[in-house]
Write a protein that holds these residues in place. Structure first.
Motif, PDB file in Angstrom:
ATOM      1  N   GLY A 104      10.687  -5.395  -8.458  1.00  0.00           N
ATOM      2  CA  GLY A 104      11.227  -3.861  -8.234  1.00  0.00           C
ATOM      3  C   GLY A 104      11.379  -3.074  -8.525  1.00  0.00           C
ATOM      4  N   TRP A 105      10.387  -3.334 -10.192  1.00  0.00           N
ATOM      5  CA  TRP A 105       9.882  -2.956 -11.110  1.00  0.00           C
ATOM      6  C   TRP A 105       8.738  -1.549 -10.261  1.00  0.00           C
ATOM      7  CZ3 TRP A 105      11.710   0.311 -15.275  1.00  0.00           C
ATOM      8  CH2 TRP A 105      10.803   1.054 -15.771  1.00  0.00           C
ATOM      9  N   PRO A 106       8.950  -0.405 -10.986  1.00  0.00           N
ATOM     10  CA  PRO A 106       9.842   0.794 -11.111  1.00  0.00           C
ATOM     11  C   PRO A 106      10.957   1.547 -10.450  1.00  0.00           C
ATOM     12  CG  PRO A 106       7.951   1.367 -10.976  1.00  0.00           C
ATOM     13  CD  PRO A 106       7.772   0.556 -10.115  1.00  0.00           C
ATOM     14  N   LEU A 107      10.696   1.127  -9.109  1.00  0.00           N
ATOM     15  CA  LEU A 107      11.730   1.421  -8.145  1.00  0.00           C
ATOM     16  C   LEU A 107      12.897   1.328  -8.114  1.00  0.00           C
ATOM     17  CD1 LEU A 107       9.693   0.087  -4.980  1.00  0.00           C
ATOM     18  CD2 LEU A 107       9.571   1.425  -6.058  1.00  0.00           C
ATOM     19  N   VAL A 108      13.429   0.130  -8.879  1.00  0.00           N
ATOM     20  CA  VAL A 108      15.035  -0.057  -9.474  1.00  0.00           C
ATOM     21  C   VAL A 108      14.978  -0.332 -10.553  1.00  0.00           C
ATOM     22  CG1 VAL A 108      15.744  -0.432  -7.114  1.00  0.00           C
ATOM     23  CG2 VAL A 108      15.027  -2.669  -8.719  1.00  0.00           C
ATOM     24  N   SER A 109      16.150   0.277 -11.579  1.00  0.00           N
ATOM     25  CA  SER A 109      16.070  -1.227 -12.997  1.00  0.00           C
ATOM     26  C   SER A 109      17.724  -0.884 -12.938  1.00  0.00           C
ATOM     27  CB  SER A 109      15.330   0.027 -13.857  1.00  0.00           C
ATOM     28  OG  SER A 109      16.076  -0.513 -15.189  1.00  0.00           O
ATOM     29  N   PHE A 138      -0.274 -15.077  -2.153  1.00  0.00           N
ATOM     30  CA  PHE A 138      -0.827 -13.796  -1.643  1.00  0.00           C
ATOM     31  C   PHE A 138      -2.409 -14.553  -1.158  1.00  0.00           C
ATOM     32  CE2 PHE A 138       2.116 -12.349  -3.786  1.00  0.00           C
ATOM     33  CZ  PHE A 138       3.157 -10.839  -3.033  1.00  0.00           C
ATOM     34  N   VAL A 139      -2.583 -15.670  -1.374  1.00  0.00           N
ATOM     35  CA  VAL A 139      -3.814 -16.053  -0.361  1.00  0.00           C
ATOM     36  C   VAL A 139      -4.444 -15.707   0.751  1.00  0.00           C
ATOM     37  CG1 VAL A 139      -6.227 -18.776  -0.319  1.00  0.00           C
ATOM     38  CG2 VAL A 139      -4.153 -18.311  -2.726  1.00  0.00           C
ATOM     39  N   GLY A 140      -5.438 -15.365   0.833  1.00  0.00           N
ATOM     40  CA  GLY A 140      -6.177 -14.832   2.169  1.00  0.00           C
ATOM     41  C   GLY A 140      -5.624 -13.587   2.485  1.00  0.00           C
ATOM     42  N   ARG A 141      -4.639 -12.838   1.358  1.00  0.00           N
ATOM     43  CA  ARG A 141      -4.337 -11.228   2.203  1.00  0.00           C
ATOM     44  C   ARG A 141      -5.031 -10.843   2.037  1.00  0.00           C
ATOM     45  NH1 ARG A 141       1.303  -8.855   0.702  1.00  0.00           N
ATOM     46  NH2 ARG A 141       0.690  -6.473   0.486  1.00  0.00           N
ATOM     47  N   GLN A 142      -5.688  -9.730   2.546  1.00  0.00           N
ATOM     48  CA  GLN A 142      -6.954  -8.935   2.750  1.00  0.00           C
ATOM     49  C   GLN A 142      -6.476  -7.622   1.030  1.00  0.00           C
ATOM     50  OE1 GLN A 142      -8.758  -6.930   5.406  1.00  0.00           O
ATOM     51  NE2 GLN A 142     -10.331  -5.899   4.128  1.00  0.00           N
ATOM     52  N   GLY A 143      -7.164  -7.566   0.503  1.00  0.00           N
ATOM     53  CA  GLY A 143      -6.779  -7.033  -0.747  1.00  0.00           C
ATOM     54  C   GLY A 143      -5.716  -7.444  -1.990  1.00  0.00           C
ATOM     55  N   ALA A 144      -5.372  -8.067  -1.832  1.00  0.00           N
ATOM     56  CA  ALA A 144      -4.551  -8.885  -3.016  1.00  0.00           C
ATOM     57  C   ALA A 144      -4.836  -9.784  -4.004  1.00  0.00           C
ATOM     58  CB  ALA A 144      -3.098  -9.578  -1.922  1.00  0.00           C
ATOM     59  N   ARG A 145      -4.669 -10.095  -4.908  1.00  0.00           N
ATOM     60  CA  ARG A 145      -5.373 -10.288  -5.874  1.00  0.00           C
ATOM     61  C   ARG A 145      -4.093 -12.085  -5.615  1.00  0.00           C
ATOM     62  NH1 ARG A 145      -9.180  -8.902  -9.014  1.00  0.00           N
ATOM     63  NH2 ARG A 145      -9.427  -6.817  -8.683  1.00  0.00           N
ATOM     64  N   PRO A 146      -5.791 -13.333  -5.339  1.00  0.00           N
ATOM     65  CA  PRO A 146      -4.246 -14.282  -5.267  1.00  0.00           C
ATOM     66  C   PRO A 146      -3.655 -15.174  -6.248  1.00  0.00           C
ATOM     67  CG  PRO A 146      -7.524 -15.028  -5.580  1.00  0.00           C
ATOM     68  CD  PRO A 146      -6.773 -13.324  -5.527  1.00  0.00           C
ATOM     69  N   GLU A 147      -4.186 -14.842  -7.784  1.00  0.00           N
ATOM     70  CA  GLU A 147      -3.405 -15.539  -8.993  1.00  0.00           C
ATOM     71  C   GLU A 147      -1.997 -14.714  -8.601  1.00  0.00           C
ATOM     72  OE1 GLU A 147      -7.471 -14.913  -9.556  1.00  0.00           O
ATOM     73  OE2 GLU A 147      -5.931 -13.300  -9.118  1.00  0.00           O
ATOM     74  N   ILE A 148      -1.698 -13.518  -7.688  1.00  0.00           N
ATOM     75  CA  ILE A 148      -0.351 -13.412  -8.112  1.00  0.00           C
ATOM     76  C   ILE A 148       0.692 -14.328  -7.463  1.00  0.00           C
ATOM     77  CG2 ILE A 148       1.048 -11.518  -7.795  1.00  0.00           C
ATOM     78  CD1 ILE A 148      -0.773  -9.496  -7.721  1.00  0.00           C
ATOM     79  N   TRP A 149       1.801 -14.179  -8.230  1.00  0.00           N
ATOM     80  CA  TRP A 149       3.332 -15.817  -7.640  1.00  0.00           C
ATOM     81  C   TRP A 149       4.479 -14.269  -7.546  1.00  0.00           C
ATOM     82  CZ3 TRP A 149       4.752 -20.345  -6.340  1.00  0.00           C
ATOM     83  CH2 TRP A 149       5.651 -20.980  -6.304  1.00  0.00           C
ATOM     84  N   SER A 150       4.187 -13.193  -8.282  1.00  0.00           N
ATOM     85  CA  SER A 150       5.474 -12.596  -8.084  1.00  0.00           C
ATOM     86  C   SER A 150       5.135 -11.379  -8.209  1.00  0.00           C
ATOM     87  CB  SER A 150       7.320 -12.684  -8.904  1.00  0.00           C
ATOM     88  OG  SER A 150       7.271 -12.783  -9.540  1.00  0.00           O
ATOM     89  N   TYR A 151       5.827 -10.301  -8.370  1.00  0.00           N
ATOM     90  CA  TYR A 151       5.479  -9.159  -8.478  1.00  0.00           C
ATOM     91  C   TYR A 151       6.663  -8.032  -8.796  1.00  0.00           C
ATOM     92  CZ  TYR A 151       5.029  -7.079  -4.238  1.00  0.00           C
ATOM     93  OH  TYR A 151       5.408  -6.497  -2.715  1.00  0.00           O
ATOM     94  N   GLY A 152       6.552  -6.282  -9.534  1.00  0.00           N
ATOM     95  CA  GLY A 152       7.438  -5.559  -9.432  1.00  0.00           C
ATOM     96  C   GLY A 152       7.938  -6.164 -10.501  1.00  0.00           C
ATOM     97  N   HIS A 153       7.276  -6.469 -11.629  1.00  0.00           N
ATOM     98  CA  HIS A 153       7.751  -7.068 -13.029  1.00  0.00           C
ATOM     99  C   HIS A 153       7.594  -5.907 -13.901  1.00  0.00           C
ATOM    100  CE1 HIS A 153       8.826 -10.756 -11.555  1.00  0.00           C
ATOM    101  NE2 HIS A 153       8.226 -10.732 -11.429  1.00  0.00           N
ATOM    102  N   PRO A 168       1.381   0.443 -11.074  1.00  0.00           N
ATOM    103  CA  PRO A 168       0.775  -0.727 -10.682  1.00  0.00           C
ATOM    104  C   PRO A 168       1.315  -1.963 -10.017  1.00  0.00           C
ATOM    105  CG  PRO A 168      -0.014   1.479 -12.358  1.00  0.00           C
ATOM    106  CD  PRO A 168       1.348   1.510 -11.736  1.00  0.00           C
ATOM    107  N   ALA A 169       2.995  -1.573 -11.248  1.00  0.00           N
ATOM    108  CA  ALA A 169       3.845  -3.067 -10.955  1.00  0.00           C
ATOM    109  C   ALA A 169       4.163  -3.432  -9.213  1.00  0.00           C
ATOM    110  CB  ALA A 169       4.724  -3.120 -11.763  1.00  0.00           C
ATOM    111  N   GLN A 170       3.712  -2.549  -8.057  1.00  0.00           N
ATOM    112  CA  GLN A 170       4.200  -2.297  -6.776  1.00  0.00           C
ATOM    113  C   GLN A 170       2.380  -2.709  -6.977  1.00  0.00           C
ATOM    114  OE1 GLN A 170       7.147  -2.309  -5.008  1.00  0.00           O
ATOM    115  NE2 GLN A 170       8.324  -2.474  -7.541  1.00  0.00           N
ATOM    116  N   ASP A 171       1.796  -2.558  -7.255  1.00  0.00           N
ATOM    117  CA  ASP A 171       0.553  -2.516  -5.920  1.00  0.00           C
ATOM    118  C   ASP A 171      -0.243  -4.310  -6.173  1.00  0.00           C
ATOM    119  OD1 ASP A 171      -1.610  -2.373  -5.209  1.00  0.00           O
ATOM    120  OD2 ASP A 171      -2.670  -0.734  -6.604  1.00  0.00           O
ATOM    121  N   VAL A 172      -0.583  -4.831  -5.735  1.00  0.00           N
ATOM    122  CA  VAL A 172      -0.170  -6.752  -5.451  1.00  0.00           C
ATOM    123  C   VAL A 172      -2.261  -6.231  -5.863  1.00  0.00           C
ATOM    124  CG1 VAL A 172       1.229  -7.544  -4.323  1.00  0.00           C
ATOM    125  CG2 VAL A 172      -1.038  -6.574  -3.011  1.00  0.00           C
TER     126      VAL A 172
END
Length: 365
Positions: free
Chosen positions: A249-254, A196-211, A170-174
């Motif tokens: 990148g998590w969990p695709l790379v580490s 991600f403001v205005g992007r359909q299906g994305a949480r607008p609070e997100i700054w970065s992801y994959g953590h 889920p870290a890859q899912d905005v």
């Protein structure tokens, strides 16, 4: 009624055999704190300290520990969950607002990271008008990987770090908040320039992801940028500078491996993903960090001080721009949960234990 835990003469801890010349002397300000987690200083030098079971206390410079501050929200205090970080509003002198991150209980045995704010009354005994301004979605069962650190940017917006609740993908899912750095306004609303403001299906609070699980974050004073140190699995703790909209990148790379020994591709195999500035293998288990600014340790100006749970001390990182130039260990012999600098420039740290302590690090001379 107050409890007093000041040790006579402020007990000095033995310095490690590998200590560098000029290593600080360490005093115990106060003990008897139950898994202290977050640390913030009031203008008069009194520390606000969170205890993971759900209590907020005031600790004076001479070691007096208050009764629990009233008005703290109810927490999910299981495994890694509980009352987590504490920060003051940038305008605290006028607003007296205090912000808390915590694991918030949901229906059944579910929980998620949340952020609340309240006004500290004049005598410091209660938070008034406490309100929850952010709730991580979704709420899930289990007590792992809540994050969470809070850091106010110079523009007044608040960064909130989270964990992926030990769910990996889920870290890859905005469309959810798991494994993300979030950016919200001081009242919990969404800044309209978030990526991600205005992007359909994305949480607008997100700054970065994959953590994975971010328990250390700080704003670099010279440019106002957010830096984080996040925990890897078996190896691969990372120092990162999250950028708007980037996938870390998590969990695709580490740089580490799964706990069962399965390999994870190294980050260079995916140049499309955001890279780390530095990595630690073996891990230091970073928790709490601050960019040092103060007169007590003039040679450390601009260095990052990172609490180390596995490292059992403080990791001091010297920077040259965006590059790590050097690293030094301050061995304290205890799991360090948070690091902060008092108004007088003296470094303080919290130890992670059932009988935890607030430590003070002074110059050796």
């Amino acid at each position: 009624m107050r409890r007093r835990f000041l040790l006579s003469g402020a007990a000095l801890l033995a310095l490690p055999a590998i200590a560098q010349p000029g290593a600080p002397r360490v005093e115990t300000v106060a003990g008897g704190l139950a898994h202290p987690w977050g640390l913030a200083f009031l203008p008069d030098g009194t520390a606000l300290v969170t205890e993971r079971p759900g209590r907020l206390r005031r600790v004076t410079p001479d070691g007096e520990v208050s009764d629990p501050v009233r008005g703290v929200p109810r927490v999910f205090a299981e495994e890694q969950g509980g009352l987590l970080d504490v920060v003051l509003a940038p305008d605290f002198a006028e607003s007296r607002r205090v912000y808390l991150s915590f694991a918030e209980p949901g229906e059944g045995n579910t929980a998620s990271t949340a952020v609340a704010r309240g006004r500290l009354n004049q005598d410091g005994t209660a938070l008034e008008d406490t309100e929850v301004i952010f709730r991580q979605q979704p709420k899930l069962e289990g007590g792992m990987h809540f994050g969470s650190r809070l850091a106010f940017a110079p523009d007044g917006n608040l960064f909130v770090t989270t964990g992926e609740r030990f769910r990996f993908d889920p870290a890859q899912d905005v469309s959810d908040h798991l494994g993300t750095v979030l950016r919200i306004a001081a009242d919990g609303s969404v800044p309209q320039d978030n990526p991600f403001v205005g992007r359909q299906g994305a949480r607008p609070e997100i700054w970065s992801y994959g953590h994975r699980n971010i328990q250390a974050a700080a704003i670099r004073p010279e440019d106002g940028a957010l830096w984080i140190a996040e925990m890897g699995p078996r190896g691969g703790d990372e120092l990162n500078r999250p950028e708007a909209g980037r996938n870390h990148g998590w969990p695709l790379v580490s740089w580490g491996q799964h706990y069962d020994g399965r390999d994870i591709p190294d980050p260079p195999t995916r140049p499309d993903l955001a890279g780390s500035i530095h990595q630690w293998t073996p891990v230091i288990s970073p928790s709490g960090m601050v960019f040092y600014q103060g007169s007590a340790f003039p040679d450390w100006q601009g260095d990052i001080l990172i609490g180390g749970l596995s490292a059992r001390g403080i990791v001091r990182v010297e920077l040259d721009g965006q590059r790590v130039r050097g690293e030094h260990r301050i061995d304290l012999g205890r799991r360090i949960r948070d690091v902060a600098v008092a108004p007088d420039g003296v470094i303080h740290a919290l130890t992670d234990a059932e009988d935890g302590a607030l430590l003070r690090l002074r110059p050796a001379d």
